[in-house]
Design a protein around this motif. Structure first.
Motif, PDB file in Angstrom:
ATOM      1  N   THR A 115      49.465  38.530   4.654  1.00  0.00           N
ATOM      2  CA  THR A 115      48.666  38.775   3.297  1.00  0.00           C
ATOM      3  C   THR A 115      48.509  40.534   2.871  1.00  0.00           C
ATOM      4  OG1 THR A 115      46.474  38.301   4.022  1.00  0.00           O
ATOM      5  CG2 THR A 115      47.494  36.302   3.211  1.00  0.00           C
ATOM      6  N   GLY A 116      48.430  40.868   3.907  1.00  0.00           N
ATOM      7  CA  GLY A 116      48.116  42.442   4.170  1.00  0.00           C
ATOM      8  C   GLY A 116      49.498  42.959   3.203  1.00  0.00           C
TER       9      GLY A 116
ATOM     10  N   TYR B 228      49.105  42.871  -0.562  1.00  0.00           N
ATOM     11  CA  TYR B 228      48.131  43.974  -1.341  1.00  0.00           C
ATOM     12  C   TYR B 228      49.148  45.285  -1.013  1.00  0.00           C
ATOM     13  CZ  TYR B 228      44.440  40.594  -1.432  1.00  0.00           C
ATOM     14  OH  TYR B 228      43.418  39.754  -1.321  1.00  0.00           O
ATOM     15  N   ARG B 229      49.689  45.434  -0.334  1.00  0.00           N
ATOM     16  CA  ARG B 229      50.446  46.656   0.068  1.00  0.00           C
ATOM     17  C   ARG B 229      51.645  46.590  -1.255  1.00  0.00           C
ATOM     18  NH1 ARG B 229      50.744  49.717   4.651  1.00  0.00           N
ATOM     19  NH2 ARG B 229      49.369  48.877   6.214  1.00  0.00           N
TER      20      ARG B 229
ATOM     21  N   ARG C 240      42.256  40.645  -5.798  1.00  0.00           N
ATOM     22  CA  ARG C 240      41.940  39.570  -4.737  1.00  0.00           C
ATOM     23  C   ARG C 240      42.103  38.298  -5.574  1.00  0.00           C
ATOM     24  NH1 ARG C 240      40.930  42.324  -0.221  1.00  0.00           N
ATOM     25  NH2 ARG C 240      41.015  40.235   0.712  1.00  0.00           N
TER      26      ARG C 240
ATOM     27  N   ARG D  86      42.465  39.530   6.477  1.00  0.00           N
ATOM     28  CA  ARG D  86      41.420  40.015   6.593  1.00  0.00           C
ATOM     29  C   ARG D  86      40.246  38.795   6.256  1.00  0.00           C
ATOM     30  NH1 ARG D  86      44.381  43.261   7.709  1.00  0.00           N
ATOM     31  NH2 ARG D  86      43.962  45.828   7.893  1.00  0.00           N
ATOM     32  N   ASP D  87      40.516  37.996   5.251  1.00  0.00           N
ATOM     33  CA  ASP D  87      39.747  37.075   4.691  1.00  0.00           C
ATOM     34  C   ASP D  87      40.073  35.776   4.613  1.00  0.00           C
ATOM     35  OD1 ASP D  87      41.638  37.464   2.708  1.00  0.00           O
ATOM     36  OD2 ASP D  87      40.169  37.473   1.006  1.00  0.00           O
TER      37      ASP D  87
ATOM     38  N   ARG E 196      49.469  50.545  15.909  1.00  0.00           N
ATOM     39  CA  ARG E 196      49.915  51.042  14.725  1.00  0.00           C
ATOM     40  C   ARG E 196      50.561  52.058  14.458  1.00  0.00           C
ATOM     41  NH1 ARG E 196      48.164  48.701   9.411  1.00  0.00           N
ATOM     42  NH2 ARG E 196      48.667  46.693  10.226  1.00  0.00           N
TER      43      ARG E 196
ATOM     44  N   ARG F   8      40.309  53.285   6.830  1.00  0.00           N
ATOM     45  CA  ARG F   8      40.572  52.006   6.126  1.00  0.00           C
ATOM     46  C   ARG F   8      39.717  50.887   6.622  1.00  0.00           C
ATOM     47  NH1 ARG F   8      45.305  48.966   5.901  1.00  0.00           N
ATOM     48  NH2 ARG F   8      45.989  50.074   7.895  1.00  0.00           N
TER      49      ARG F   8
ATOM     50  N   ASP G  90      37.360  48.657   4.309  1.00  0.00           N
ATOM     51  CA  ASP G  90      37.597  47.066   4.507  1.00  0.00           C
ATOM     52  C   ASP G  90      36.249  46.425   4.772  1.00  0.00           C
ATOM     53  OD1 ASP G  90      40.063  47.589   3.524  1.00  0.00           O
ATOM     54  OD2 ASP G  90      40.921  47.338   5.541  1.00  0.00           O
TER      55      ASP G  90
ATOM     56  N   ARG H  94      33.379  46.939   1.667  1.00  0.00           N
ATOM     57  CA  ARG H  94      33.699  46.874   0.344  1.00  0.00           C
ATOM     58  C   ARG H  94      32.859  45.387  -0.138  1.00  0.00           C
ATOM     59  NH1 ARG H  94      39.580  44.798   1.622  1.00  0.00           N
ATOM     60  NH2 ARG H  94      38.859  42.581   1.970  1.00  0.00           N
TER      61      ARG H  94
HETATM   62  O1   DC Z   1      47.154  44.250   7.673  1.00  0.00           O
HETATM   63  P1   DC Z   1      47.475  45.533   6.500  1.00  0.00           P
HETATM   64  O2   DC Z   1      47.231  46.772   7.061  1.00  0.00           O
HETATM   65  O3   DC Z   1      48.918  45.276   6.300  1.00  0.00           O
HETATM   66  O4   DC Z   1      46.445  45.367   5.335  1.00  0.00           O
HETATM   67  C1   DC Z   1      46.609  46.280   4.132  1.00  0.00           C
HETATM   68  C2   DC Z   1      45.439  46.335   3.196  1.00  0.00           C
HETATM   69  O5   DC Z   1      45.177  45.171   2.772  1.00  0.00           O
HETATM   70  C3   DC Z   1      44.168  46.715   4.269  1.00  0.00           C
HETATM   71  O6   DC Z   1      43.592  47.672   3.738  1.00  0.00           O
HETATM   72  C4   DC Z   1      43.390  45.389   4.257  1.00  0.00           C
HETATM   73  C5   DC Z   1      43.797  44.667   3.169  1.00  0.00           C
HETATM   74  N1   DC Z   1      43.778  43.332   3.097  1.00  0.00           N
HETATM   75  C6   DC Z   1      42.908  42.635   2.814  1.00  0.00           C
HETATM   76  O7   DC Z   1      41.990  43.157   2.103  1.00  0.00           O
HETATM   77  N2   DC Z   1      42.790  41.197   2.894  1.00  0.00           N
HETATM   78  C7   DC Z   1      43.874  40.460   3.313  1.00  0.00           C
HETATM   79  N3   DC Z   1      43.773  39.122   3.223  1.00  0.00           N
HETATM   80  C8   DC Z   1      44.810  41.361   4.056  1.00  0.00           C
HETATM   81  C9   DC Z   1      44.774  42.620   4.064  1.00  0.00           C
END
Ligand code: DC
Length: 224
Positions: free
Chosen positions: A42-43, A46-47, A111, A133-134, A160, A179, A183, A186
């Motif tokens: 899912t990241g 958002y990317r 979101r 993340r969520d 990373r 970040r 994260d 927020r």
């Molecule tokens: O895991 P990543 O670094 O590729 O995630 C990219 C960004 O997206 C990171 O700032 C966190 C956010 N993210 C989020 O808020 N919710 C998610 N479910 C996945 C990622």
């Protein structure tokens, strides 16, 4: 929780959350392969929104314009990440997108749209391994297994650095800390551990050991 779509209780979702560099992607992908389930990063979604905003010259913190863009976005996240017909698999990992993505991910309307798409993705497949993340806290609160991966800051930054296009450890570590801070603090769905998640500290463990631990939890807790 966004009231975008009811989440069926029967979905076999393995939720894997944690901060950057905790090993989520490697572990989630391997667990999905072992189980023969689909995998969703899912990241990357958002990317992809951040990537398309930058490509169009939209400021990542222009909330309304980015929200509208996210609703219009044609997005496929699989082996490749296709954004409005363009292969952005490599570009979504660039330092520029990495820097812009936090404000995009903090946008509640973005979101809401992404959560809706993630639930649709799982509903179409009867479940899957979903990392983010969520996932355990907001997207699939009924998931039969929620894993929260952690690792020391130093180990996360080293992992990373190997993963990203930017190979400079100090810069990657600084960006990552910034970040993580955004994260976790927020207002919209901050990174937190679900009350019923199993926390695994992966510091010093190789990916296979973590995958084995997650597989053992699945055997124990997920109805077959
Ligand atoms: O895991 P990543 O670094 O590729 O995630 C990219 C960004 O997206 C990171 O700032 C966190 C956010 N993210 C989020 O808020 N919710 C998610 N479910 C996945 C990622």
């Amino acid at each position: 929780m966004p009231d975008t779509l009811k989440v069926p209780h029967t979905l076999k979702v393995i939720a894997i959350d944690g901060p950057a560099g905790s090993g989520k992607s490697t572990v989630a992908r391997a667990v999905a392969a072992r189980l023969g389930l689909a995998y969703l990063d899912t990241g990357a979604m958002y990317r992809a929104v951040a990537f398309e905003a930058m490509r169009r010259g939209i400021e990542p913190d222009d909330e309304q314009t980015v929200a509208e863009l996210s609703r219009q976005l044609e997005l496929e996240v699989g082996e490749k990440v296709m954004v409005n017909g363009t292969d952005a698999t490599v570009e979504i990992r660039s330092p520029e997108v990495t820097r812009a993505v936090s404000s995009v991910a903090a946008n509640p309307a973005v979101r809401k749209e992404m959560v809706l798409r993630q639930r649709e993705w799982a509903a179409r497949r009867g479940g899957g391994v979903v990392e983010g993340r969520d996932i355990g806290t907001v997207v699939f609160p009924q998931a039969p297994l929620k894993v929260y991966l952690t690792a020391s800051e130093d180990e996360r930054a080293s992992r990373r650095t190997k993963e990203m296009l930017d190979r400079d450890y100090d810069r990657v570590a600084a960006d990552m800390a910034r970040r993580d801070q955004i994260d976790s603090t927020r207002a919209a769905s901050p990174l937190t551990v679900a009350a019923d998640a199993v926390e695994l500290d992966t510091t010093g463990l190789d990916a296979e050991a973590v995958v084995d631990a997650v597989m053992a939890l699945i055997a124990e807790r997920v109805p077959q």
